[in-house]
Design a protein around this motif. Structure first.
Motif, PDB file in Angstrom:
ATOM      1  N   PRO A 146     -10.231   1.962  -4.654  1.00  0.00           N
ATOM      2  CA  PRO A 146      -9.348   1.190  -3.765  1.00  0.00           C
ATOM      3  C   PRO A 146      -8.756  -0.028  -4.464  1.00  0.00           C
ATOM      4  O   PRO A 146      -9.310  -0.517  -5.451  1.00  0.00           O
ATOM      5  CB  PRO A 146     -10.314   0.729  -2.675  1.00  0.00           C
ATOM      6  CG  PRO A 146     -11.623   0.584  -3.381  1.00  0.00           C
ATOM      7  CD  PRO A 146     -11.647   1.607  -4.501  1.00  0.00           C
ATOM      8  N   GLN A 147      -7.613  -0.509  -3.965  1.00  0.00           N
ATOM      9  CA  GLN A 147      -7.182  -1.847  -4.339  1.00  0.00           C
ATOM     10  C   GLN A 147      -8.097  -2.832  -3.620  1.00  0.00           C
ATOM     11  O   GLN A 147      -8.666  -2.499  -2.592  1.00  0.00           O
ATOM     12  CB  GLN A 147      -5.750  -2.122  -3.869  1.00  0.00           C
ATOM     13  CG  GLN A 147      -4.692  -1.156  -4.283  1.00  0.00           C
ATOM     14  CD  GLN A 147      -3.344  -1.640  -3.752  1.00  0.00           C
ATOM     15  OE1 GLN A 147      -2.881  -2.725  -4.084  1.00  0.00           O
ATOM     16  NE2 GLN A 147      -2.742  -0.840  -2.887  1.00  0.00           N
ATOM     17  N   ARG A 148      -8.180  -4.041  -4.142  1.00  0.00           N
ATOM     18  CA  ARG A 148      -9.024  -5.030  -3.475  1.00  0.00           C
ATOM     19  C   ARG A 148      -8.229  -6.290  -3.213  1.00  0.00           C
ATOM     20  O   ARG A 148      -7.466  -6.745  -4.068  1.00  0.00           O
ATOM     21  CB  ARG A 148     -10.230  -5.365  -4.336  1.00  0.00           C
ATOM     22  CG  ARG A 148     -11.254  -4.260  -4.373  1.00  0.00           C
ATOM     23  CD  ARG A 148     -12.316  -4.505  -5.415  1.00  0.00           C
ATOM     24  NE  ARG A 148     -12.962  -3.256  -5.760  1.00  0.00           N
ATOM     25  CZ  ARG A 148     -13.938  -2.706  -5.035  1.00  0.00           C
ATOM     26  NH1 ARG A 148     -14.377  -3.311  -3.949  1.00  0.00           N
ATOM     27  NH2 ARG A 148     -14.477  -1.558  -5.395  1.00  0.00           N
ATOM     28  N   VAL A 168       0.873  -1.169   0.000  1.00  0.00           N
ATOM     29  CA  VAL A 168       0.000   0.000   0.000  1.00  0.00           C
ATOM     30  C   VAL A 168       0.911   1.219   0.000  1.00  0.00           C
ATOM     31  O   VAL A 168       1.666   1.441   0.946  1.00  0.00           O
ATOM     32  CB  VAL A 168      -0.927   0.024   1.235  1.00  0.00           C
ATOM     33  CG1 VAL A 168      -1.838   1.234   1.184  1.00  0.00           C
ATOM     34  CG2 VAL A 168      -1.744  -1.252   1.313  1.00  0.00           C
ATOM     35  N   ARG A 215      -6.100  10.556   2.524  1.00  0.00           N
ATOM     36  CA  ARG A 215      -5.344  10.044   1.376  1.00  0.00           C
ATOM     37  C   ARG A 215      -4.708  11.184   0.592  1.00  0.00           C
ATOM     38  O   ARG A 215      -3.577  11.045   0.096  1.00  0.00           O
ATOM     39  CB  ARG A 215      -6.261   9.219   0.477  1.00  0.00           C
ATOM     40  CG  ARG A 215      -6.653   7.899   1.110  1.00  0.00           C
ATOM     41  CD  ARG A 215      -7.681   7.173   0.296  1.00  0.00           C
ATOM     42  NE  ARG A 215      -7.130   6.661  -0.962  1.00  0.00           N
ATOM     43  CZ  ARG A 215      -7.866   6.088  -1.900  1.00  0.00           C
ATOM     44  NH1 ARG A 215      -9.162   5.982  -1.751  1.00  0.00           N
ATOM     45  NH2 ARG A 215      -7.306   5.629  -2.997  1.00  0.00           N
ATOM     46  N   LEU A 246     -14.676   4.667  -0.317  1.00  0.00           N
ATOM     47  CA  LEU A 246     -13.291   4.909  -0.699  1.00  0.00           C
ATOM     48  C   LEU A 246     -13.218   4.971  -2.225  1.00  0.00           C
ATOM     49  O   LEU A 246     -13.726   4.069  -2.908  1.00  0.00           O
ATOM     50  CB  LEU A 246     -12.391   3.768  -0.212  1.00  0.00           C
ATOM     51  CG  LEU A 246     -11.883   3.831   1.217  1.00  0.00           C
ATOM     52  CD1 LEU A 246     -11.227   2.512   1.580  1.00  0.00           C
ATOM     53  CD2 LEU A 246     -10.909   4.968   1.389  1.00  0.00           C
ATOM     54  N   GLU A 257      -2.803   5.551  -1.034  1.00  0.00           N
ATOM     55  CA  GLU A 257      -3.598   4.435  -1.544  1.00  0.00           C
ATOM     56  C   GLU A 257      -4.472   3.826  -0.449  1.00  0.00           C
ATOM     57  O   GLU A 257      -4.211   3.995   0.745  1.00  0.00           O
ATOM     58  CB  GLU A 257      -2.671   3.335  -2.096  1.00  0.00           C
ATOM     59  CG  GLU A 257      -2.035   3.728  -3.409  1.00  0.00           C
ATOM     60  CD  GLU A 257      -1.188   2.608  -4.011  1.00  0.00           C
ATOM     61  OE1 GLU A 257      -0.746   2.787  -5.137  1.00  0.00           O
ATOM     62  OE2 GLU A 257      -0.974   1.575  -3.337  1.00  0.00           O
ATOM     63  N   ALA A 258      -5.476   3.095  -0.896  1.00  0.00           N
ATOM     64  CA  ALA A 258      -6.366   2.409   0.042  1.00  0.00           C
ATOM     65  C   ALA A 258      -6.553   0.969  -0.399  1.00  0.00           C
ATOM     66  O   ALA A 258      -6.501   0.670  -1.587  1.00  0.00           O
ATOM     67  CB  ALA A 258      -7.713   3.115   0.103  1.00  0.00           C
ATOM     68  N   LEU A 259      -6.758   0.102   0.559  1.00  0.00           N
ATOM     69  CA  LEU A 259      -6.918  -1.324   0.273  1.00  0.00           C
ATOM     70  C   LEU A 259      -8.191  -1.828   0.946  1.00  0.00           C
ATOM     71  O   LEU A 259      -8.382  -1.644   2.147  1.00  0.00           O
ATOM     72  CB  LEU A 259      -5.702  -2.090   0.798  1.00  0.00           C
ATOM     73  CG  LEU A 259      -5.741  -3.618   0.674  1.00  0.00           C
ATOM     74  CD1 LEU A 259      -5.707  -4.042  -0.782  1.00  0.00           C
ATOM     75  CD2 LEU A 259      -4.573  -4.249   1.421  1.00  0.00           C
ATOM     76  N   HIS A 260      -9.068  -2.424   0.150  1.00  0.00           N
ATOM     77  CA  HIS A 260     -10.253  -3.094   0.678  1.00  0.00           C
ATOM     78  C   HIS A 260      -9.909  -4.541   0.989  1.00  0.00           C
ATOM     79  O   HIS A 260      -9.439  -5.256   0.108  1.00  0.00           O
ATOM     80  CB  HIS A 260     -11.351  -3.126  -0.393  1.00  0.00           C
ATOM     81  CG  HIS A 260     -12.296  -1.981  -0.319  1.00  0.00           C
ATOM     82  ND1 HIS A 260     -13.453  -1.937  -1.051  1.00  0.00           N
ATOM     83  CD2 HIS A 260     -12.257  -0.842   0.385  1.00  0.00           C
ATOM     84  CE1 HIS A 260     -14.086  -0.801  -0.787  1.00  0.00           C
ATOM     85  NE2 HIS A 260     -13.370  -0.124   0.069  1.00  0.00           N
TER      86      HIS A 260
END
Lengths: 208, 191
Positions: free
Chosen positions: B185-187, B28, B166, B182, B32-35
Protein backbone atom coordinates in the motif's frame (compact mmCIF):
# COMPACT_ATOMS: atom_id res chain seq x y z
CA UNK A 1 -35.21 4.76 -4.81
CA UNK A 2 -37.93 6.77 -3.05
CA UNK A 3 -40.11 3.65 -2.91
CA UNK A 4 -37.20 1.58 -1.54
CA UNK A 5 -36.76 4.14 1.24
CA UNK A 6 -40.49 4.24 2.05
CA UNK A 7 -40.71 0.45 2.04
CA UNK A 8 -37.81 0.21 4.42
CA UNK A 9 -39.25 2.86 6.79
CA UNK A 10 -42.59 1.03 6.82
CA UNK A 11 -40.86 -2.28 7.56
CA UNK A 12 -39.11 -0.65 10.51
CA UNK A 13 -42.37 0.90 11.77
CA UNK A 14 -44.15 -2.45 11.48
CA UNK A 15 -41.47 -4.12 13.63
CA UNK A 16 -41.43 -1.35 16.20
CA UNK A 17 -42.86 -2.25 19.61
CA UNK A 18 -44.52 1.19 19.63
CA UNK A 19 -46.56 0.47 16.48
CA UNK A 20 -49.96 0.73 18.20
CA UNK A 21 -49.04 3.46 20.67
CA UNK A 22 -50.33 6.51 18.72
CA UNK A 23 -53.73 4.98 17.97
CA UNK A 24 -54.13 3.59 21.51
CA UNK A 25 -53.25 7.00 22.88
CA UNK A 26 -55.79 8.59 20.54
CA UNK A 27 -58.62 6.28 21.64
CA UNK A 28 -57.63 6.69 25.29
CA UNK A 29 -57.92 10.48 25.09
CA UNK A 30 -61.29 10.22 23.35
CA UNK A 31 -62.49 7.80 26.03
CA UNK A 32 -61.27 9.89 28.96
CA UNK A 33 -62.68 13.23 27.91
CA UNK A 34 -66.37 12.38 28.43
CA UNK A 35 -65.50 11.45 32.02
CA UNK A 36 -63.52 14.64 32.52
CA UNK A 37 -66.13 16.97 31.00
CA UNK A 38 -69.09 15.39 32.77
CA UNK A 39 -72.55 14.34 31.61
CA UNK A 40 -73.33 17.33 29.39
CA UNK A 41 -73.80 15.73 25.96
CA UNK A 42 -74.27 19.08 24.13
CA UNK A 43 -71.04 20.52 25.49
CA UNK A 44 -69.16 17.32 24.72
CA UNK A 45 -70.45 17.20 21.14
CA UNK A 46 -69.40 20.82 20.64
CA UNK A 47 -65.82 20.36 21.85
CA UNK A 48 -65.37 16.86 20.38
CA UNK A 49 -63.59 17.95 17.16
CA UNK A 50 -61.14 20.03 19.18
CA UNK A 51 -60.41 17.13 21.52
CA UNK A 52 -59.82 14.81 18.60
CA UNK A 53 -57.51 17.28 16.85
CA UNK A 54 -55.38 17.74 19.96
CA UNK A 55 -55.28 13.96 20.40
CA UNK A 56 -54.19 13.57 16.76
CA UNK A 57 -51.47 16.21 17.16
CA UNK A 58 -50.07 14.53 20.27
CA UNK A 59 -50.31 11.10 18.62
CA UNK A 60 -48.17 12.42 15.75
CA UNK A 61 -45.62 13.59 18.31
CA UNK A 62 -45.42 10.33 20.30
CA UNK A 63 -42.78 8.58 18.15
CA UNK A 64 -40.76 11.75 17.49
CA UNK A 65 -37.67 10.47 19.33
CA UNK A 66 -37.50 7.38 17.12
CA UNK A 67 -38.10 9.11 13.77
CA UNK A 68 -34.57 10.36 13.01
CA UNK A 69 -32.33 9.99 16.08
CA UNK A 70 -31.65 6.22 15.71
CA UNK A 71 -30.55 6.74 12.09
CA UNK A 72 -28.12 9.43 13.21
CA UNK A 73 -26.70 7.30 16.01
CA UNK A 74 -26.32 3.99 14.19
CA UNK A 75 -24.70 5.43 11.06
CA UNK A 76 -27.67 4.96 8.71
CA UNK A 77 -27.55 8.64 7.70
CA UNK A 78 -23.80 8.25 7.00
CA UNK A 79 -24.47 5.28 4.73
CA UNK A 80 -27.19 7.20 2.88
CA UNK A 81 -24.99 10.30 2.50
CA UNK A 82 -22.01 8.23 1.32
CA UNK A 83 -24.26 7.03 -1.52
CA UNK A 84 -25.05 10.65 -2.44
CA UNK A 85 -28.74 10.02 -1.78
CA UNK A 86 -30.33 13.46 -1.26
CA UNK A 87 -31.39 13.98 2.35
CA UNK A 88 -34.53 15.71 1.04
CA UNK A 89 -35.57 12.38 -0.48
CA UNK A 90 -34.83 10.56 2.78
CA UNK A 91 -36.90 13.12 4.72
CA UNK A 92 -39.81 12.97 2.26
CA UNK A 93 -39.86 9.16 2.48
CA UNK A 94 -39.81 9.37 6.26
CA UNK A 95 -42.75 11.82 6.24
CA UNK A 96 -44.82 9.53 4.02
CA UNK A 97 -43.99 6.46 6.11
CA UNK A 98 -44.73 8.27 9.38
CA UNK A 99 -48.05 9.48 7.99
CA UNK A 100 -49.02 5.97 6.86
CA UNK A 101 -47.91 4.60 10.23
CA UNK A 102 -49.81 7.00 12.48
CA UNK A 103 -52.60 8.71 10.51
CA UNK A 104 -54.14 5.71 8.77
CA UNK A 105 -54.72 3.72 12.00
CA UNK A 106 -55.94 6.94 13.56
CA UNK A 107 -58.50 7.51 10.79
CA UNK A 108 -59.57 3.88 11.19
CA UNK A 109 -60.08 4.51 14.90
CA UNK A 110 -62.01 7.71 14.29
CA UNK A 111 -65.47 6.03 14.36
CA UNK A 112 -64.69 4.71 17.84
CA UNK A 113 -63.61 8.16 18.99
CA UNK A 114 -66.73 9.68 17.38
CA UNK A 115 -69.00 7.32 19.29
CA UNK A 116 -67.14 7.92 22.56
CA UNK A 117 -67.56 11.68 22.22
CA UNK A 118 -71.15 11.55 20.97
CA UNK A 119 -70.49 13.18 17.61
CA UNK A 120 -73.18 13.20 14.93
CA UNK A 121 -72.52 11.70 11.50
CA UNK A 122 -72.16 14.98 9.57
CA UNK A 123 -69.56 16.31 12.04
CA UNK A 124 -67.80 12.94 11.95
CA UNK A 125 -67.42 12.92 8.16
CA UNK A 126 -66.26 16.53 8.12
CA UNK A 127 -63.72 15.75 10.81
CA UNK A 128 -62.49 12.71 8.88
CA UNK A 129 -61.96 14.86 5.79
CA UNK A 130 -60.20 17.55 7.82
CA UNK A 131 -57.91 14.97 9.46
CA UNK A 132 -57.12 13.48 6.05
CA UNK A 133 -56.06 16.94 4.85
CA UNK A 134 -54.26 18.01 8.02
CA UNK A 135 -52.45 14.93 9.31
CA UNK A 136 -49.83 14.90 6.48
CA UNK A 137 -48.71 18.30 7.75
CA UNK A 138 -48.56 16.98 11.32
CA UNK A 139 -46.37 14.09 10.10
CA UNK A 140 -44.14 16.55 8.24
CA UNK A 141 -43.75 18.78 11.30
CA UNK A 142 -42.93 15.77 13.48
CA UNK A 143 -40.16 14.71 11.07
CA UNK A 144 -38.72 18.25 10.94
CA UNK A 145 -38.71 18.49 14.74
CA UNK A 146 -37.19 15.00 14.98
CA UNK A 147 -34.40 16.01 12.58
CA UNK A 148 -33.72 19.23 14.48
CA UNK A 149 -33.53 17.52 17.88
CA UNK A 150 -31.80 14.26 16.84
CA UNK A 151 -28.71 13.71 18.96
CA UNK A 152 -29.85 16.04 21.73
CA UNK A 153 -30.55 14.79 25.22
CA UNK A 154 -34.26 15.10 25.96
CA UNK A 155 -34.92 15.90 22.32
CA UNK A 156 -38.53 14.73 22.53
CA UNK A 157 -39.62 17.52 24.87
CA UNK A 158 -37.84 20.11 22.76
CA UNK A 159 -39.46 18.66 19.64
CA UNK A 160 -42.85 19.27 21.22
CA UNK A 161 -42.00 22.91 21.85
CA UNK A 162 -40.84 23.30 18.23
CA UNK A 163 -43.94 21.71 16.72
CA UNK A 164 -46.74 23.20 18.77
CA UNK A 165 -46.59 26.80 17.44
CA UNK A 166 -46.03 25.55 13.87
CA UNK A 167 -49.03 23.25 14.13
CA UNK A 168 -51.37 26.05 15.20
CA UNK A 169 -52.66 26.94 11.68
CA UNK A 170 -53.42 23.28 11.01
CA UNK A 171 -55.19 22.98 14.33
CA UNK A 172 -57.22 26.19 13.88
CA UNK A 173 -58.43 25.42 10.35
CA UNK A 174 -58.92 21.75 11.24
CA UNK A 175 -61.12 22.40 14.26
CA UNK A 176 -63.06 25.11 12.40
CA UNK A 177 -63.70 22.79 9.44
CA UNK A 178 -67.41 23.65 9.54
CA UNK A 179 -66.74 27.32 8.70
CA UNK A 180 -66.91 28.27 5.00
CA UNK A 181 -63.54 27.97 3.27
CA UNK A 182 -61.81 26.46 6.32
CA UNK A 183 -61.11 23.17 4.56
CA UNK A 184 -59.47 25.00 1.66
CA UNK A 185 -57.29 26.99 4.06
CA UNK A 186 -56.47 23.76 5.90
CA UNK A 187 -55.45 22.12 2.63
CA UNK A 188 -53.34 25.15 1.70
CA UNK A 189 -51.58 25.26 5.09
CA UNK A 190 -51.00 21.53 4.87
CA UNK A 191 -49.54 21.78 1.36
CA UNK A 192 -47.15 24.59 2.31
CA UNK A 193 -45.95 22.63 5.34
CA UNK A 194 -45.49 19.48 3.25
CA UNK A 195 -43.59 21.34 0.54
CA UNK A 196 -41.13 23.02 2.92
CA UNK A 197 -40.66 20.23 5.47
CA UNK A 198 -38.33 17.91 3.47
CA UNK A 199 -35.89 20.78 2.87
CA UNK A 200 -35.96 21.92 6.51
CA UNK A 201 -35.50 18.36 7.77
CA UNK A 202 -32.71 17.68 5.25
CA UNK A 203 -30.82 20.80 6.29
CA UNK A 204 -30.92 19.59 9.89
CA UNK A 205 -29.90 16.03 8.94
CA UNK A 206 -26.85 17.29 7.05
CA UNK A 207 -25.39 18.94 10.17
CA UNK A 208 -21.77 17.87 10.52
CA UNK B 1 -15.68 -0.88 -14.12
CA UNK B 2 -13.73 2.12 -15.37
CA UNK B 3 -13.34 4.28 -12.29
CA UNK B 4 -11.69 7.68 -12.20
CA UNK B 5 -8.69 7.86 -9.90
CA UNK B 6 -9.16 9.63 -6.58
CA UNK B 7 -7.28 12.94 -6.64
CA UNK B 8 -7.05 15.01 -3.47
CA UNK B 9 -5.52 18.49 -3.65
CA UNK B 10 -4.49 20.77 -0.77
CA UNK B 11 -7.13 19.37 1.53
CA UNK B 12 -7.60 20.93 4.95
CA UNK B 13 -9.98 19.89 7.70
CA UNK B 14 -10.97 21.86 10.75
CA UNK B 15 -13.18 20.38 13.47
CA UNK B 16 -14.39 22.96 15.92
CA UNK B 17 -11.41 25.24 16.50
CA UNK B 18 -8.86 22.52 15.90
CA UNK B 19 -7.04 22.23 12.58
CA UNK B 20 -6.63 18.48 12.00
CA UNK B 21 -4.55 18.71 8.83
CA UNK B 22 -3.88 21.03 5.91
CA UNK B 23 -2.18 20.99 2.49
CA UNK B 24 -2.90 17.31 2.12
CA UNK B 25 -2.49 16.08 -1.47
CA UNK B 26 -2.45 12.52 -2.76
CA UNK B 27 -3.69 10.38 -5.63
CA UNK B 28 -5.06 6.85 -5.52
CA UNK B 29 -5.02 5.23 -8.97
CA UNK B 30 -6.94 2.17 -10.13
CA UNK B 31 -5.87 -0.92 -8.26
CA UNK B 32 -4.00 1.03 -5.61
CA UNK B 33 -4.48 1.14 -1.86
CA UNK B 34 -3.68 3.81 0.69
CA UNK B 35 -3.00 3.27 4.38
CA UNK B 36 -3.93 6.21 6.62
CA UNK B 37 -1.76 6.03 9.71
CA UNK B 38 -1.37 8.14 12.80
CA UNK B 39 -2.23 8.32 16.49
CA UNK B 40 -5.82 8.50 17.78
CA UNK B 41 -7.40 11.85 17.02
CA UNK B 42 -4.99 12.69 14.20
CA UNK B 43 -7.83 12.98 11.69
CA UNK B 44 -7.90 9.56 9.98
CA UNK B 45 -11.63 9.11 10.45
CA UNK B 46 -12.31 12.73 9.51
CA UNK B 47 -10.32 12.29 6.28
CA UNK B 48 -12.35 9.18 5.46
CA UNK B 49 -15.58 11.07 6.17
CA UNK B 50 -14.40 13.86 3.88
CA UNK B 51 -13.72 11.35 1.11
CA UNK B 52 -17.14 9.76 1.72
CA UNK B 53 -18.85 13.11 1.30
CA UNK B 54 -20.04 13.19 4.92
CA UNK B 55 -17.99 16.28 5.79
CA UNK B 56 -17.22 19.31 3.68
CA UNK B 57 -13.53 20.22 3.40
CA UNK B 58 -12.43 23.47 5.03
CA UNK B 59 -10.39 24.04 1.88
CA UNK B 60 -9.05 22.00 -1.02
CA UNK B 61 -10.73 19.67 -3.49
CA UNK B 62 -11.56 16.00 -3.86
CA UNK B 63 -11.92 14.73 -7.39
CA UNK B 64 -13.18 11.31 -8.49
CA UNK B 65 -13.66 8.40 -6.14
CA UNK B 66 -17.32 7.88 -6.88
CA UNK B 67 -19.38 5.82 -6.15
CA UNK B 68 -17.86 4.70 -2.88
CA UNK B 69 -18.50 2.09 -0.24
CA UNK B 70 -18.06 3.33 3.31
CA UNK B 71 -17.36 1.31 6.44
CA UNK B 72 -17.55 3.53 9.51
CA UNK B 73 -17.50 2.80 13.22
CA UNK B 74 -21.28 2.64 13.39
CA UNK B 75 -22.86 -0.46 11.90
CA UNK B 76 -26.09 1.00 10.44
CA UNK B 77 -27.86 -2.29 11.13
CA UNK B 78 -31.34 -2.09 12.66
CA UNK B 79 -31.66 -4.34 15.73
CA UNK B 80 -35.03 -5.87 14.83
CA UNK B 81 -34.34 -6.58 11.16
CA UNK B 82 -32.66 -9.74 9.94
CA UNK B 83 -29.19 -9.40 8.48
CA UNK B 84 -30.42 -10.44 5.04
CA UNK B 85 -33.21 -7.83 5.07
CA UNK B 86 -30.69 -5.16 6.04
CA UNK B 87 -28.10 -6.04 3.42
CA UNK B 88 -30.80 -6.45 0.77
CA UNK B 89 -32.10 -2.97 1.51
CA UNK B 90 -28.70 -1.37 0.96
CA UNK B 91 -27.99 -3.50 -2.11
CA UNK B 92 -31.33 -2.36 -3.52
CA UNK B 93 -30.33 1.28 -2.99
CA UNK B 94 -27.05 0.51 -4.75
CA UNK B 95 -28.85 -1.39 -7.52
CA UNK B 96 -26.61 -4.41 -6.91
CA UNK B 97 -28.82 -7.09 -5.37
CA UNK B 98 -27.27 -9.62 -7.78
CA UNK B 99 -23.86 -9.10 -6.18
CA UNK B 100 -25.12 -9.65 -2.63
CA UNK B 101 -24.86 -13.48 -2.30
CA UNK B 102 -21.22 -13.46 -3.44
CA UNK B 103 -20.42 -10.60 -1.06
CA UNK B 104 -22.09 -12.38 1.87
CA UNK B 105 -20.18 -15.54 1.08
CA UNK B 106 -16.92 -13.56 0.84
CA UNK B 107 -17.29 -12.31 4.41
CA UNK B 108 -18.84 -15.59 5.62
CA UNK B 109 -22.10 -14.04 6.81
CA UNK B 110 -24.46 -16.10 4.62
CA UNK B 111 -25.22 -18.43 7.55
CA UNK B 112 -26.31 -15.42 9.65
CA UNK B 113 -28.86 -14.24 7.06
CA UNK B 114 -31.99 -14.96 9.13
CA UNK B 115 -30.69 -13.72 12.47
CA UNK B 116 -32.00 -10.37 13.79
CA UNK B 117 -29.11 -7.92 13.92
CA UNK B 118 -29.49 -7.37 17.68
CA UNK B 119 -28.25 -10.93 18.24
CA UNK B 120 -25.07 -10.45 16.22
CA UNK B 121 -21.69 -10.01 17.88
CA UNK B 122 -19.62 -6.92 17.13
CA UNK B 123 -17.28 -8.94 14.91
CA UNK B 124 -20.24 -10.33 12.97
CA UNK B 125 -21.62 -6.81 12.51
CA UNK B 126 -18.24 -5.69 11.24
CA UNK B 127 -18.25 -8.54 8.71
CA UNK B 128 -21.79 -7.56 7.68
CA UNK B 129 -20.61 -3.97 7.16
CA UNK B 130 -17.76 -5.24 4.99
CA UNK B 131 -20.18 -7.43 3.03
CA UNK B 132 -22.28 -4.31 2.39
CA UNK B 133 -19.21 -2.50 1.02
CA UNK B 134 -18.29 -5.48 -1.18
CA UNK B 135 -21.87 -5.85 -2.44
CA UNK B 136 -22.06 -2.17 -3.37
CA UNK B 137 -19.64 -2.86 -6.26
CA UNK B 138 -18.32 0.67 -5.72
CA UNK B 139 -14.85 1.28 -7.17
CA UNK B 140 -13.63 3.11 -4.06
CA UNK B 141 -13.71 1.46 -0.65
CA UNK B 142 -13.32 3.69 2.40
CA UNK B 143 -12.63 1.53 5.43
CA UNK B 144 -12.26 2.82 8.97
CA UNK B 145 -10.21 0.27 10.92
CA UNK B 146 -11.76 -2.63 9.01
CA UNK B 147 -10.05 -5.34 11.04
CA UNK B 148 -11.19 -4.04 14.45
CA UNK B 149 -12.97 -6.91 16.18
CA UNK B 150 -12.34 -9.43 13.38
CA UNK B 151 -10.94 -12.88 14.11
CA UNK B 152 -7.95 -14.27 12.19
CA UNK B 153 -10.04 -16.16 9.64
CA UNK B 154 -12.19 -13.09 8.87
CA UNK B 155 -9.09 -10.90 8.55
CA UNK B 156 -7.80 -13.35 5.94
CA UNK B 157 -11.15 -13.26 4.13
CA UNK B 158 -11.03 -9.46 4.12
CA UNK B 159 -7.48 -9.52 2.72
CA UNK B 160 -8.64 -11.84 -0.07
CA UNK B 161 -11.66 -9.64 -0.84
CA UNK B 162 -9.46 -6.52 -0.96
CA UNK B 163 -6.99 -8.27 -3.29
CA UNK B 164 -9.85 -9.27 -5.62
CA UNK B 165 -11.21 -5.73 -5.55
CA UNK B 166 -7.82 -4.23 -6.46
CA UNK B 167 -7.22 -6.81 -9.17
CA UNK B 168 -10.47 -5.64 -10.79
CA UNK B 169 -9.25 -2.03 -10.75
CA UNK B 170 -10.80 -1.01 -7.43
CA UNK B 171 -9.27 1.46 -5.00
CA UNK B 172 -9.03 1.27 -1.22
CA UNK B 173 -8.38 3.92 1.41
CA UNK B 174 -8.19 2.47 4.91
CA UNK B 175 -7.50 3.97 8.33
CA UNK B 176 -5.35 1.37 10.05
CA UNK B 177 -3.30 0.59 13.11
CA UNK B 178 -0.73 -1.90 11.86
CA UNK B 179 -1.13 -4.28 8.98
CA UNK B 180 -4.55 -5.27 7.58
CA UNK B 181 -3.32 -7.53 4.81
CA UNK B 182 -3.08 -5.05 1.94
CA UNK B 183 -0.23 -5.84 -0.40
CA UNK B 184 2.14 -2.96 -1.16
CA UNK B 185 0.00 0.00 0.00
CA UNK B 186 0.88 3.66 -0.19
CA UNK B 187 1.19 5.18 3.26
CA UNK B 188 0.00 8.56 4.49
CA UNK B 189 0.88 9.59 8.02
CA UNK B 190 -1.30 12.13 9.79
CA UNK B 191 -0.58 14.02 12.99
Amino acid sequence: MFLTLVRRDLALIARSPALWMPVLFFILVAALFPFAVGPDARLLARIAPGIIWVAALLAALLPVETLIAPDLEDGTLDQLAARDIPMELVAAARILAHWLGFALPLLAALPIAAVLTGMDAATGWRLALALLLGTPALAALAVVAAALTAGLRGGGALAGLIILPLALPILIFGVGAAAPGALKLLAAASLVTLALAPFAAAAAMRQE
Amino acid sequence: MSPEPLIVTNLACQRGNRLLFENLSFTVNRGEALHLEGPNGSGKSSLLRLLAGLLRPTSGTIHGGNPRGFLGHETALKPRMTLLAELTHWARLDGTTAALPTAMAAMNVAALADIPCKHLSSGQRRRAGLARVIASSAPLWLLDEPTAGLDTASTARLAAAMATHRAAGGMIVAAVHGDIGLADPQRLRLG
